[in-house]
Design an enzyme around this catalytic site. Structure first.
Site, PDB file in Angstrom:
ATOM      1  N   PHE A 138     -14.122   3.657   3.862  1.00 49.34           N
ATOM      2  CA  PHE A 138     -13.203   2.825   3.093  1.00 49.34           C
ATOM      3  C   PHE A 138     -12.768   3.558   1.818  1.00 49.34           C
ATOM      4  O   PHE A 138     -13.591   4.027   1.043  1.00 49.34           O
ATOM      5  CB  PHE A 138     -13.833   1.478   2.727  1.00 49.34           C
ATOM      6  CG  PHE A 138     -12.830   0.535   2.140  1.00 49.34           C
ATOM      7  CD1 PHE A 138     -11.940  -0.148   2.957  1.00 49.34           C
ATOM      8  CD2 PHE A 138     -12.728   0.375   0.760  1.00 49.34           C
ATOM      9  CE1 PHE A 138     -10.972  -0.986   2.418  1.00 49.34           C
ATOM     10  CE2 PHE A 138     -11.757  -0.461   0.215  1.00 49.34           C
ATOM     11  CZ  PHE A 138     -10.880  -1.139   1.040  1.00 49.34           C
ATOM     12  N   ASP A 194      -5.713  -0.250  -1.765  1.00 52.05           N
ATOM     13  CA  ASP A 194      -6.463  -1.175  -2.602  1.00 52.05           C
ATOM     14  C   ASP A 194      -7.806  -1.579  -2.033  1.00 52.05           C
ATOM     15  O   ASP A 194      -8.051  -1.496  -0.831  1.00 52.05           O
ATOM     16  CB  ASP A 194      -5.643  -2.462  -2.782  1.00 52.05           C
ATOM     17  CG  ASP A 194      -5.573  -3.268  -1.479  1.00 52.05           C
ATOM     18  OD1 ASP A 194      -5.091  -2.712  -0.470  1.00 52.05           O
ATOM     19  OD2 ASP A 194      -6.021  -4.435  -1.458  1.00 52.05           O
ATOM     20  N   LYS A 240      -7.243   6.989  10.368  1.00 50.70           N
ATOM     21  CA  LYS A 240      -8.671   7.025  10.726  1.00 50.70           C
ATOM     22  C   LYS A 240      -8.733   7.050  12.249  1.00 50.70           C
ATOM     23  O   LYS A 240      -8.824   5.987  12.884  1.00 50.70           O
ATOM     24  CB  LYS A 240      -9.381   5.757  10.212  1.00 50.70           C
ATOM     25  CG  LYS A 240      -9.413   5.602   8.698  1.00 50.70           C
ATOM     26  CD  LYS A 240     -10.156   4.317   8.330  1.00 50.70           C
ATOM     27  CE  LYS A 240     -10.113   4.033   6.855  1.00 50.70           C
ATOM     28  NZ  LYS A 240     -10.710   2.717   6.527  1.00 50.70           N
ATOM     29  N   GLU A 262       3.783   4.038   6.390  1.00 44.80           N
ATOM     30  CA  GLU A 262       2.543   3.280   6.196  1.00 44.80           C
ATOM     31  C   GLU A 262       1.606   4.037   5.260  1.00 44.80           C
ATOM     32  O   GLU A 262       1.630   5.259   5.211  1.00 44.80           O
ATOM     33  CB  GLU A 262       1.834   3.089   7.550  1.00 44.80           C
ATOM     34  CG  GLU A 262       2.039   1.712   8.169  1.00 44.80           C
ATOM     35  CD  GLU A 262       1.259   0.614   7.467  1.00 44.80           C
ATOM     36  OE1 GLU A 262       0.942   0.736   6.276  1.00 44.80           O
ATOM     37  OE2 GLU A 262       0.967  -0.389   8.138  1.00 44.80           O
ATOM     38  N   ASP A 263       0.753   3.292   4.553  1.00 49.10           N
ATOM     39  CA  ASP A 263      -0.252   3.946   3.717  1.00 49.10           C
ATOM     40  C   ASP A 263      -1.383   4.476   4.594  1.00 49.10           C
ATOM     41  O   ASP A 263      -1.827   5.600   4.436  1.00 49.10           O
ATOM     42  CB  ASP A 263      -0.794   2.979   2.648  1.00 49.10           C
ATOM     43  CG  ASP A 263      -1.326   1.654   3.213  1.00 49.10           C
ATOM     44  OD1 ASP A 263      -1.151   1.381   4.418  1.00 49.10           O
ATOM     45  OD2 ASP A 263      -1.924   0.888   2.432  1.00 49.10           O
ATOM     46  N   GLY A 279       0.766  -1.248   0.000  1.00 46.21           N
ATOM     47  CA  GLY A 279       0.000   0.000   0.000  1.00 46.21           C
ATOM     48  C   GLY A 279       0.791   1.289   0.000  1.00 46.21           C
ATOM     49  O   GLY A 279       0.333   2.305  -0.528  1.00 46.21           O
ATOM     50  N   ASP A 332      -5.500   2.287  10.519  1.00 47.18           N
ATOM     51  CA  ASP A 332      -6.942   2.152  10.750  1.00 47.18           C
ATOM     52  C   ASP A 332      -7.133   1.737  12.216  1.00 47.18           C
ATOM     53  O   ASP A 332      -7.089   2.573  13.113  1.00 47.18           O
ATOM     54  CB  ASP A 332      -7.453   1.117   9.741  1.00 47.18           C
ATOM     55  CG  ASP A 332      -8.940   0.870   9.783  1.00 47.18           C
ATOM     56  OD1 ASP A 332      -9.657   1.651  10.411  1.00 47.18           O
ATOM     57  OD2 ASP A 332      -9.403  -0.118   9.175  1.00 47.18           O
TER      58      ASP A 332
END
Ligand code: IMP
Ligand code: MG
Length: 180
Positions: A156, A163, A135, A103-104, A49, A107
């Protein structure tokens, strides 16, 4: 309104590329202020990611550093499975080194906690966390996120490396799931 189809779902434009690049430049400036040649940290890009974020961020980094990669997997479809698999191990010895995780998205934080454990076991001297997206509403961990480029609600998203079931990583903008 620009709408795209990724695999079997529709997504709508959420964060345009210009806004993403601007946020990355600001994040890189903060990192440039905090590190110098003497630190010579290892940037650890978390595949798959964060490949696009990594490329963009690294072009702005001014101090001496090295790059390493690791590949973890936790998601299936639009839901986190909760179990983190190490698909590809650390590509560099981090013993005694300063590490900056790239990191992408953070969450629930499960992935980042697994990464911190891996780096602790590998003997890293210091670890900072840098993420393109966060998030905060779904974050369940205590670990401090040192560099967050963009905060979003609990939706999302795909694009810019992120992805949906391995699809949609190539888009230069970020899209959000279109419920209607
Ligand atoms: P966490 O372990 O719950 O923090 O999830 C982190 C990982 O889940 C990220 O590295 C992503 O691969 C994936 N992920 C979380 N949210 C999203 C999303 O909105 N779109 C795509 N992938 C996501
Ligand atoms: Mg993923």
């Amino acid at each position: 309104m620009e709408r795209i189809k990724v695999h079997d779902k529709y997504f709508k434009i959420f964060i345009p590329n210009s806004q993403i690049e601007e946020a990355i430049k600001k994040t890189a400036e903060k990192i440039n202020n905090d590190f110098s040649d003497e630190d010579c940290p290892i940037f650890l890009s978390v595949l798959t990611g964060s490949f696009m974020f990594t490329a963009s961020l690294m072009k702005e980094i001014k101090f001496e550093c090295e790059m390493a990669f690791i590949k973890l997997s936790s998601y299936s479809g639009t839901q986190s499975t909760g179990t983190i698999k190490q698909v590809m191990g650390l590509t560099k010895d981090v013993k005694g080194r300063k590490v900056i995780i790239i990191e992408d998205i953070v969450d629930t934080g499960k992935t980042i906690m697994a990464l911190l454990k891996i780096l602790e076991n590998a003997g890293a001297a210091d670890v900072k966390i840098c993420t393109l997206i966060h998030k905060p509403d779904s974050y369940k961990e205590k670990a401090k996120l040192d560099y967050v480029a963009i905060n979003i609600p609990n939706d999302f998203i795909v694009g810019y490396g992120l992805d949906y079931d391995e699809y949609g990583r190539q888009y230069k903008d970020i899209y959000v799931l279109d419920q209607d």
